[in-house]
Design a protein around this motif. Structure first.
Motif, PDB file in Angstrom:
ATOM      1  N   SER A  72      14.817  -3.523   8.013  1.00 22.07           N
ATOM      2  CA  SER A  72      13.467  -3.044   7.690  1.00 22.07           C
ATOM      3  C   SER A  72      13.354  -1.549   7.973  1.00 22.07           C
ATOM      4  CB  SER A  72      12.427  -3.809   8.500  1.00 22.07           C
ATOM      5  OG  SER A  72      12.545  -3.507   9.875  1.00 22.07           O
ATOM      6  N   ARG A  73      12.341  -0.934   7.354  1.00 20.37           N
ATOM      7  CA  ARG A  73      12.022   0.473   7.649  1.00 20.37           C
ATOM      8  C   ARG A  73      11.502   0.572   9.076  1.00 20.37           C
ATOM      9  NH1 ARG A  73       7.445   3.162   4.139  1.00 20.37           N
ATOM     10  NH2 ARG A  73       9.072   3.168   2.569  1.00 20.37           N
ATOM     11  N   SER A  74      10.644  -0.376   9.442  1.00 21.20           N
ATOM     12  CA  SER A  74      10.100  -0.451  10.793  1.00 21.20           C
ATOM     13  C   SER A  74       9.622  -1.876  11.027  1.00 21.20           C
ATOM     14  CB  SER A  74       8.957   0.544  10.989  1.00 21.20           C
ATOM     15  OG  SER A  74       7.911   0.285  10.074  1.00 21.20           O
ATOM     16  N   TRP A  75       9.441  -2.222  12.290  1.00 19.15           N
ATOM     17  CA  TRP A  75       8.936  -3.540  12.640  1.00 19.15           C
ATOM     18  C   TRP A  75       8.304  -3.447  14.023  1.00 19.15           C
ATOM     19  CZ3 TRP A  75      10.183  -7.029  16.575  1.00 19.15           C
ATOM     20  CH2 TRP A  75      11.227  -6.634  17.421  1.00 19.15           C
ATOM     21  N   GLY A  76       7.564  -4.483  14.381  1.00 18.39           N
ATOM     22  CA  GLY A  76       6.950  -4.501  15.696  1.00 18.39           C
ATOM     23  C   GLY A  76       6.124  -5.755  15.911  1.00 18.39           C
ATOM     24  N   THR A  77       5.448  -5.777  17.031  1.00 20.28           N
ATOM     25  CA  THR A  77       4.539  -6.877  17.350  1.00 20.28           C
ATOM     26  C   THR A  77       3.211  -6.287  17.791  1.00 20.28           C
ATOM     27  OG1 THR A  77       5.322  -7.005  19.641  1.00 20.28           O
ATOM     28  CG2 THR A  77       6.388  -8.458  18.060  1.00 20.28           C
ATOM     29  N   ASP A  78       2.145  -6.967  17.437  1.00 17.92           N
ATOM     30  CA  ASP A  78       0.793  -6.580  17.826  1.00 17.92           C
ATOM     31  C   ASP A  78       0.049  -7.819  18.286  1.00 17.92           C
ATOM     32  OD1 ASP A  78       1.083  -3.866  16.947  1.00 17.92           O
ATOM     33  OD2 ASP A  78       0.707  -4.519  14.894  1.00 17.92           O
ATOM     34  N   ARG A 128       0.853  -1.196   0.000  1.00 18.02           N
ATOM     35  CA  ARG A 128       0.000   0.000   0.000  1.00 18.02           C
ATOM     36  C   ARG A 128       0.882   1.236   0.000  1.00 18.02           C
ATOM     37  NH1 ARG A 128      -4.559   1.638   4.469  1.00 18.02           N
ATOM     38  NH2 ARG A 128      -5.047   3.642   3.546  1.00 18.02           N
ATOM     39  N   GLU A 129       0.640   2.111  -0.949  1.00 20.37           N
ATOM     40  CA  GLU A 129       1.276   3.428  -1.016  1.00 20.37           C
ATOM     41  C   GLU A 129       2.792   3.370  -0.805  1.00 20.37           C
ATOM     42  OE1 GLU A 129      -0.846   5.882   1.768  1.00 20.37           O
ATOM     43  OE2 GLU A 129      -2.592   5.996   0.463  1.00 20.37           O
ATOM     44  N   GLY A 130       3.471   2.538  -1.563  1.00 18.75           N
ATOM     45  CA  GLY A 130       4.927   2.480  -1.499  1.00 18.75           C
ATOM     46  C   GLY A 130       5.505   1.711  -0.338  1.00 18.75           C
ATOM     47  N   THR A 131       4.669   0.990   0.403  1.00 18.74           N
ATOM     48  CA  THR A 131       5.147   0.222   1.549  1.00 18.74           C
ATOM     49  C   THR A 131       4.713  -1.230   1.424  1.00 18.74           C
ATOM     50  OG1 THR A 131       5.077   2.141   3.001  1.00 18.74           O
ATOM     51  CG2 THR A 131       5.068  -0.014   4.063  1.00 18.74           C
ATOM     52  N   LEU A 132       5.684  -2.105   1.546  1.00 23.05           N
ATOM     53  CA  LEU A 132       5.433  -3.541   1.614  1.00 23.05           C
ATOM     54  C   LEU A 132       5.432  -3.926   3.079  1.00 23.05           C
ATOM     55  CD1 LEU A 132       5.237  -6.310   0.141  1.00 23.05           C
ATOM     56  CD2 LEU A 132       7.723  -6.448   0.433  1.00 23.05           C
ATOM     57  N   ARG A 133       4.380  -4.599   3.521  1.00 22.63           N
ATOM     58  CA  ARG A 133       4.268  -5.027   4.916  1.00 22.63           C
ATOM     59  C   ARG A 133       4.094  -6.533   4.949  1.00 22.63           C
ATOM     60  NH1 ARG A 133       2.317  -2.463   9.966  1.00 22.63           N
ATOM     61  NH2 ARG A 133       1.511  -4.092  11.306  1.00 22.63           N
ATOM     62  N   CYS A 134       4.831  -7.170   5.822  1.00 26.73           N
ATOM     63  CA  CYS A 134       4.710  -8.612   6.025  1.00 26.73           C
ATOM     64  C   CYS A 134       4.430  -8.861   7.497  1.00 26.73           C
ATOM     65  CB  CYS A 134       5.998  -9.318   5.618  1.00 26.73           C
ATOM     66  SG  CYS A 134       5.906 -11.102   5.887  1.00 26.73           S
ATOM     67  N   GLU A 135       3.395  -9.669   7.762  1.00 22.81           N
ATOM     68  CA  GLU A 135       3.056 -10.058   9.134  1.00 22.81           C
ATOM     69  C   GLU A 135       3.121 -11.568   9.235  1.00 22.81           C
ATOM     70  OE1 GLU A 135      -0.814  -8.638  10.221  1.00 22.81           O
ATOM     71  OE2 GLU A 135      -0.347  -6.582   9.629  1.00 22.81           O
ATOM     72  N   VAL A 136       3.661 -12.057  10.341  1.00 21.29           N
ATOM     73  CA  VAL A 136       3.656 -13.488  10.629  1.00 21.29           C
ATOM     74  C   VAL A 136       2.979 -13.654  11.983  1.00 21.29           C
ATOM     75  CG1 VAL A 136       5.026 -15.561  11.026  1.00 21.29           C
ATOM     76  CG2 VAL A 136       5.742 -13.905   9.281  1.00 21.29           C
ATOM     77  N   GLU A 137       1.835 -14.340  11.959  1.00 16.35           N
ATOM     78  CA  GLU A 137       1.064 -14.566  13.182  1.00 16.35           C
ATOM     79  C   GLU A 137       1.339 -15.960  13.728  1.00 16.35           C
ATOM     80  OE1 GLU A 137      -3.166 -14.001  12.855  1.00 16.35           O
ATOM     81  OE2 GLU A 137      -2.907 -12.270  11.537  1.00 16.35           O
ATOM     82  N   ASP A 138       1.299 -16.071  15.057  1.00 15.52           N
ATOM     83  CA  ASP A 138       1.268 -17.371  15.716  1.00 15.52           C
ATOM     84  C   ASP A 138       0.371 -17.237  16.937  1.00 15.52           C
ATOM     85  OD1 ASP A 138       2.838 -17.104  18.306  1.00 15.52           O
ATOM     86  OD2 ASP A 138       4.388 -16.463  16.900  1.00 15.52           O
ATOM     87  N   GLU A 139       0.145 -18.327  17.638  1.00 16.33           N
ATOM     88  CA  GLU A 139      -0.813 -18.325  18.737  1.00 16.33           C
ATOM     89  C   GLU A 139      -0.183 -18.124  20.110  1.00 16.33           C
ATOM     90  OE1 GLU A 139      -3.398 -21.733  18.292  1.00 16.33           O
ATOM     91  OE2 GLU A 139      -3.566 -21.359  16.146  1.00 16.33           O
ATOM     92  N   ASN A 140       1.084 -17.756  20.165  1.00 12.62           N
ATOM     93  CA  ASN A 140       1.741 -17.446  21.435  1.00 12.62           C
ATOM     94  C   ASN A 140       1.558 -15.950  21.698  1.00 12.62           C
ATOM     95  OD1 ASN A 140       3.437 -16.938  23.577  1.00 12.62           O
ATOM     96  ND2 ASN A 140       5.145 -18.116  22.763  1.00 12.62           N
ATOM     97  N   PRO A 141       0.900 -15.575  22.797  1.00 19.72           N
ATOM     98  CA  PRO A 141       0.624 -14.161  23.031  1.00 19.72           C
ATOM     99  C   PRO A 141       1.822 -13.330  23.500  1.00 19.72           C
ATOM    100  CG  PRO A 141      -0.227 -15.475  24.831  1.00 19.72           C
ATOM    101  CD  PRO A 141       0.284 -16.444  23.792  1.00 19.72           C
ATOM    102  N   ALA A 142       2.947 -13.971  23.843  1.00 18.30           N
ATOM    103  CA  ALA A 142       4.116 -13.228  24.334  1.00 18.30           C
ATOM    104  C   ALA A 142       4.707 -12.369  23.212  1.00 18.30           C
ATOM    105  CB  ALA A 142       5.165 -14.193  24.871  1.00 18.30           C
ATOM    106  N   LEU A 143       4.796 -11.053  23.440  1.00 14.31           N
ATOM    107  CA  LEU A 143       5.364 -10.152  22.448  1.00 14.31           C
ATOM    108  C   LEU A 143       6.891 -10.267  22.449  1.00 14.31           C
ATOM    109  CD1 LEU A 143       3.124  -6.997  22.965  1.00 14.31           C
ATOM    110  CD2 LEU A 143       2.847  -8.864  21.338  1.00 14.31           C
ATOM    111  N   LEU A 144       7.508  -9.985  21.303  1.00  9.39           N
ATOM    112  CA  LEU A 144       8.947 -10.152  21.137  1.00  9.39           C
ATOM    113  C   LEU A 144       9.693  -8.842  21.340  1.00  9.39           C
ATOM    114  CD1 LEU A 144       8.957 -12.309  17.900  1.00  9.39           C
ATOM    115  CD2 LEU A 144       8.975 -13.078  20.260  1.00  9.39           C
ATOM    116  N   GLN A 145      10.962  -8.967  21.694  1.00  5.86           N
ATOM    117  CA  GLN A 145      11.848  -7.821  21.812  1.00  5.86           C
ATOM    118  C   GLN A 145      13.209  -8.201  21.258  1.00  5.86           C
ATOM    119  OE1 GLN A 145      11.922  -6.769  25.934  1.00  5.86           O
ATOM    120  NE2 GLN A 145       9.890  -5.857  25.879  1.00  5.86           N
TER     121      GLN A 145
END
Length: 141
Positions: free
Chosen positions: A111-117, A73-90
């Protein structure tokens, strides 16, 4: 006076992988094929490397089946990988050894940016994502 409104086109693809390590090369293939289909002329090698890191991390430390979602979308490629472990990464400041802890450092550096949701209602767990600048050569129909 009428204003022109430009519709933003979002391209999206999603795959559910099997919960075994053979899914990592499959994920790289799926990402490369989708980027080729969309006419992506950016750094597809970087996208493949980073999705490989996220899928491997989900397989080794997550739960359930990994789900990859790739969007443009609008010049940005985003990739998400979901799993069922609720612990967020650092990111670890210093990896434990040569074998572990470097994947998220690569994601952070390349990457330009990354995170966990947290994942949406109805699917417990998390989504780890990254974004890259992207400029497709043409718009897929």
């Amino acid at each position: 006076m009428a204003r022109a409104v430009r519709a933003t086109r979002i391209q999206r693809a999603s795959w559910t992988l099997s919960p075994d390590i053979s899914s990592t090369p499959i994920a790289r293939h799926l990402v490369r094929a989708q980027l080729t289909d969309w006419g992506y002329d950016g750094e597809s090698d970087i996208a493949e490397l980073l999705v490989s890191e996220l899928v491997t991390n989900a397989l080794l430390h997550g739960r359930g089946v990994p789900v990859i979602t790739l969007s443009f979308r609008e010049g940005t490629l985003r990739c998400e990988v979901e799993d069922e472990n609720p612990a967020l990464l650092q990111v670890r400041e210093e990896p434990d050894n040569d074998e572990n802890g470097r994947g998220l450092l690569l994601v952070d550096m390349l990457s330009r940016s990354w995170g966990t949701d947290r994942t949406r209602a109805g699917r417990p767990g998390k989504a780890v994502w990254f974004e890259l600048p992207a400029h497709p050569a043409y718009q897929a129909s």
